[in-house]
Design a protein around this motif. Sequence first.
Motif, PDB file in Angstrom:
ATOM      1  N   VAL A   1      39.899 -25.029  14.476  1.00 52.50           N
ATOM      2  CA  VAL A   1      39.901 -26.101  15.746  1.00 52.50           C
ATOM      3  C   VAL A   1      38.256 -26.304  15.653  1.00 52.50           C
ATOM      4  N   GLN A   2      38.269 -27.706  15.850  1.00 57.52           N
ATOM      5  CA  GLN A   2      36.811 -28.596  16.255  1.00 57.52           C
ATOM      6  C   GLN A   2      36.685 -28.440  17.659  1.00 57.52           C
ATOM      7  N   GLY A   3      35.409 -28.683  18.095  1.00 57.44           N
ATOM      8  CA  GLY A   3      34.991 -28.996  19.473  1.00 57.44           C
ATOM      9  C   GLY A   3      34.962 -27.888  20.247  1.00 57.44           C
ATOM     10  N   LEU A   4      35.199 -26.656  20.027  1.00 51.36           N
ATOM     11  CA  LEU A   4      35.308 -25.707  20.968  1.00 51.36           C
ATOM     12  C   LEU A   4      34.468 -24.468  20.355  1.00 51.36           C
ATOM     13  N   SER A   5      33.546 -24.559  19.409  1.00 50.39           N
ATOM     14  CA  SER A   5      32.724 -23.581  18.768  1.00 50.39           C
ATOM     15  C   SER A   5      31.715 -23.019  19.812  1.00 50.39           C
ATOM     16  N   GLY A   6      31.708 -21.633  19.823  1.00 50.23           N
ATOM     17  CA  GLY A   6      31.031 -20.822  20.994  1.00 50.23           C
ATOM     18  C   GLY A   6      31.573 -20.808  22.164  1.00 50.23           C
ATOM     19  N   ALA A  19      47.146 -20.057  17.020  1.00 53.84           N
ATOM     20  CA  ALA A  19      46.360 -21.022  17.724  1.00 53.84           C
ATOM     21  C   ALA A  19      44.832 -20.171  17.824  1.00 53.84           C
ATOM     22  N   ALA A  20      45.087 -18.724  17.939  1.00 55.17           N
ATOM     23  CA  ALA A  20      43.982 -17.831  17.875  1.00 55.17           C
ATOM     24  C   ALA A  20      43.253 -17.799  16.630  1.00 55.17           C
ATOM     25  N   ARG A  21      44.106 -17.659  15.856  1.00 57.48           N
ATOM     26  CA  ARG A  21      43.379 -17.536  14.256  1.00 57.48           C
ATOM     27  C   ARG A  21      42.503 -19.195  14.019  1.00 57.48           C
ATOM     28  N   ALA A  22      43.329 -20.020  14.390  1.00 54.12           N
ATOM     29  CA  ALA A  22      42.610 -21.371  14.280  1.00 54.12           C
ATOM     30  C   ALA A  22      41.387 -21.371  14.899  1.00 54.12           C
ATOM     31  N   ARG A  61      39.689 -19.089  16.304  1.00 58.44           N
ATOM     32  CA  ARG A  61      38.410 -18.313  15.771  1.00 58.44           C
ATOM     33  C   ARG A  61      37.963 -18.525  14.301  1.00 58.44           C
ATOM     34  N   ALA A  62      38.720 -19.537  13.696  1.00 55.62           N
ATOM     35  CA  ALA A  62      38.042 -20.245  12.125  1.00 55.62           C
ATOM     36  C   ALA A  62      37.181 -21.221  12.844  1.00 55.62           C
ATOM     37  N   GLY A  63      37.291 -21.829  13.761  1.00 53.83           N
ATOM     38  CA  GLY A  63      36.573 -22.896  14.347  1.00 53.83           C
ATOM     39  C   GLY A  63      35.479 -22.296  15.024  1.00 53.83           C
ATOM     40  N   ASN A  64      35.199 -21.025  15.124  1.00 55.14           N
ATOM     41  CA  ASN A  64      34.111 -20.570  16.033  1.00 55.14           C
ATOM     42  C   ASN A  64      34.148 -20.544  17.380  1.00 55.14           C
ATOM     43  N   ALA A  65      35.239 -20.743  17.792  1.00 55.24           N
ATOM     44  CA  ALA A  65      35.632 -20.474  19.434  1.00 55.24           C
ATOM     45  C   ALA A  65      35.899 -18.896  19.374  1.00 55.24           C
ATOM     46  N   VAL A  66      35.685 -18.452  20.674  1.00 58.11           N
ATOM     47  CA  VAL A  66      36.145 -17.084  21.047  1.00 58.11           C
ATOM     48  C   VAL A  66      37.453 -16.922  21.640  1.00 58.11           C
ATOM     49  N   GLY A  96      48.054 -30.171  20.698  1.00 56.24           N
ATOM     50  CA  GLY A  96      46.939 -30.969  21.055  1.00 56.24           C
ATOM     51  C   GLY A  96      45.601 -30.587  20.244  1.00 56.24           C
ATOM     52  N   LEU A  97      45.545 -28.923  19.963  1.00 53.84           N
ATOM     53  CA  LEU A  97      44.376 -28.416  19.077  1.00 53.84           C
ATOM     54  C   LEU A  97      44.536 -29.075  17.627  1.00 53.84           C
ATOM     55  N   PHE A  98      45.877 -29.341  17.339  1.00 54.09           N
ATOM     56  CA  PHE A  98      46.013 -29.992  15.819  1.00 54.09           C
ATOM     57  C   PHE A  98      45.362 -31.396  15.931  1.00 54.09           C
ATOM     58  N   PHE A  99      45.642 -32.128  16.818  1.00 53.17           N
ATOM     59  CA  PHE A  99      45.588 -33.847  16.833  1.00 53.17           C
ATOM     60  C   PHE A  99      43.856 -33.868  17.104  1.00 53.17           C
ATOM     61  N   GLN A 100      43.341 -32.846  17.716  1.00 53.79           N
ATOM     62  CA  GLN A 100      41.743 -32.894  17.866  1.00 53.79           C
ATOM     63  C   GLN A 100      41.118 -32.570  16.779  1.00 53.79           C
ATOM     64  N   SER A 101      41.942 -31.508  15.726  1.00 56.82           N
ATOM     65  CA  SER A 101      41.040 -30.991  14.581  1.00 56.82           C
ATOM     66  C   SER A 101      41.185 -31.379  13.420  1.00 56.82           C
ATOM     67  N   PHE A 102      42.563 -32.265  13.136  1.00 59.14           N
ATOM     68  CA  PHE A 102      43.006 -32.362  11.796  1.00 59.14           C
ATOM     69  C   PHE A 102      41.912 -33.251  11.152  1.00 59.14           C
ATOM     70  N   ALA A 103      41.550 -34.483  11.617  1.00 55.97           N
ATOM     71  CA  ALA A 103      40.641 -35.371  10.901  1.00 55.97           C
ATOM     72  C   ALA A 103      39.205 -34.570  10.849  1.00 55.97           C
ATOM     73  N   THR A 104      38.499 -34.694   9.697  1.00 58.69           N
ATOM     74  CA  THR A 104      37.051 -34.253   9.313  1.00 58.69           C
ATOM     75  C   THR A 104      36.518 -35.243   8.686  1.00 58.69           C
ATOM     76  N   SER A 105      35.108 -34.819   8.461  1.00 60.95           N
ATOM     77  CA  SER A 105      34.141 -35.826   7.938  1.00 60.95           C
ATOM     78  C   SER A 105      34.388 -35.883   6.260  1.00 60.95           C
TER      79      SER A 105
END
Length: 465
Positions: free
Chosen positions: A4-9, A24-27, A29-34, A102-111
């Motif tokens: 998941v992008q955009g929710l780090s920390g 969702a919880a795993r994703a 955590r993988a995006g550095n959210a808590v 919503g988390l998927f569409f927020q996070s699928f595209a990356t650099s």
Amino acid sequence: MIPVQGLSGLRVAVLGLGRSGLAAARALRAGNAVPVCWDDNPPAREVAEAEGFECLDLARANAFDGIARLIVSPGIPHLYPAPNSVVVAALDAGVPVDNDIGLFFQSFATSEWDMFDVAPRVIAVTGSNGKSTTSALIHHILEHAGRNSQLAGNIGRGVLDIEPASNGGVVVLELSSYQTDLARSLTPDVAVFTNLSPDHLDRHAGMGGYFAAKRRLFAEGGPDRAVIGVDEQEGAFLAGQLSEGAVDDRVIRVSVDRKLGGPGWNVFARKGFLSEYRNGKQAASIDLRGVAGLPGAHNHQNACSAYAACRALAIAPRVIEAAFHSFAGLPHRSQTIGEKDGVRFVNDSKATNVDSAAKALTAFGSIRWICGGLEKEGGLEGLSGAVDTVRKAYVIGREAAGFAMQLKVEAEVCGTMAVAVARAIAEAEAGDVVLLAPAAASFDQYDSFEKRGDDFVALVRAHLG
């Protein structure tokens, strides 16, 4: 996994720890959210804690202090018929509510996409009936065409469980109204609306709310292409809202009721033939009558929707046609189990509402019909025009007697699947089809429509030997 992008920390609450909640919880955590997790079911919390997730009762006072977002599993009501108390607490605290879609569409595209020669694509499918078959068929066509494809959402894997995007890859999502209703981000490249019939009306406070939940897939992000079934007035209205004019080929209209005219992009099926028209001229035609995995008009609608979605990705008609013939169909959806003594046995346990059952009934002749279960809102009147080929109904479910009284055919109250199958076998003759198409939910006797279908299949296979 899709981090998941955009929710780090940030601390993000997750309510409901089933398949989508844990993913969702795993994703997160993988995006550095808590992730901060909760489920009223103690065994579900134990599974999450075993993976190292923090579990805190989100119903306690001040639970949302320091929480950036609440992620809700699809089975938990967020508005109608009454919102879950945890959702109310989040909204009162000003915390945004979202889901895994919503988390998927927020996070699928990356650099990393900057390095791809061909941008990945997302095809999202919604509607009342045929979503699963249409989604699986699109996925099958893409694989047949040599395209890297993943199937997820309400079918296959959870959306956040899939692999990250690849060069030219396509993700096919089946999305229910529960999922589209809450997602804060919905941005597919191609969006498909199969059809609309009454379902989940308590969850959406009626047909207007149900249609509004489906419509969000098209209104929130604006797909590049929209494939719209126009045989119901809601679909025709949606197509009109999305189109800028008669020649706007961003909207592909689909029908199995009539030939579609005009200068736009149309796909329709009549008398077993699929036709594609563009600019008023026929572009392709496919004979669907010999496609074993897609029997009946309802499956021809699925074929048209899948065809249109794949044509939107420039896949050739003949490639699609070849893929149709190798498609085996899905379990519990017009699934032929076998034949004995000239009697065919078909499992359509997924026909959980009146409209889907009616479509299953019109796909076959001389039917011994196994039906019944937990009746949905709206009654059974919608079946009256589809029972001409039914020789007899064998009714299951706790309220089988009341269900049987509403049918416009000869009906026998059987109660259980075992009795219904035995009675249908005893009375069936060569040329008959013993069809499970319940026109009702399964939860009065089974945990799911899959369990109900599995019971039918096991009984039939014991008879087939």
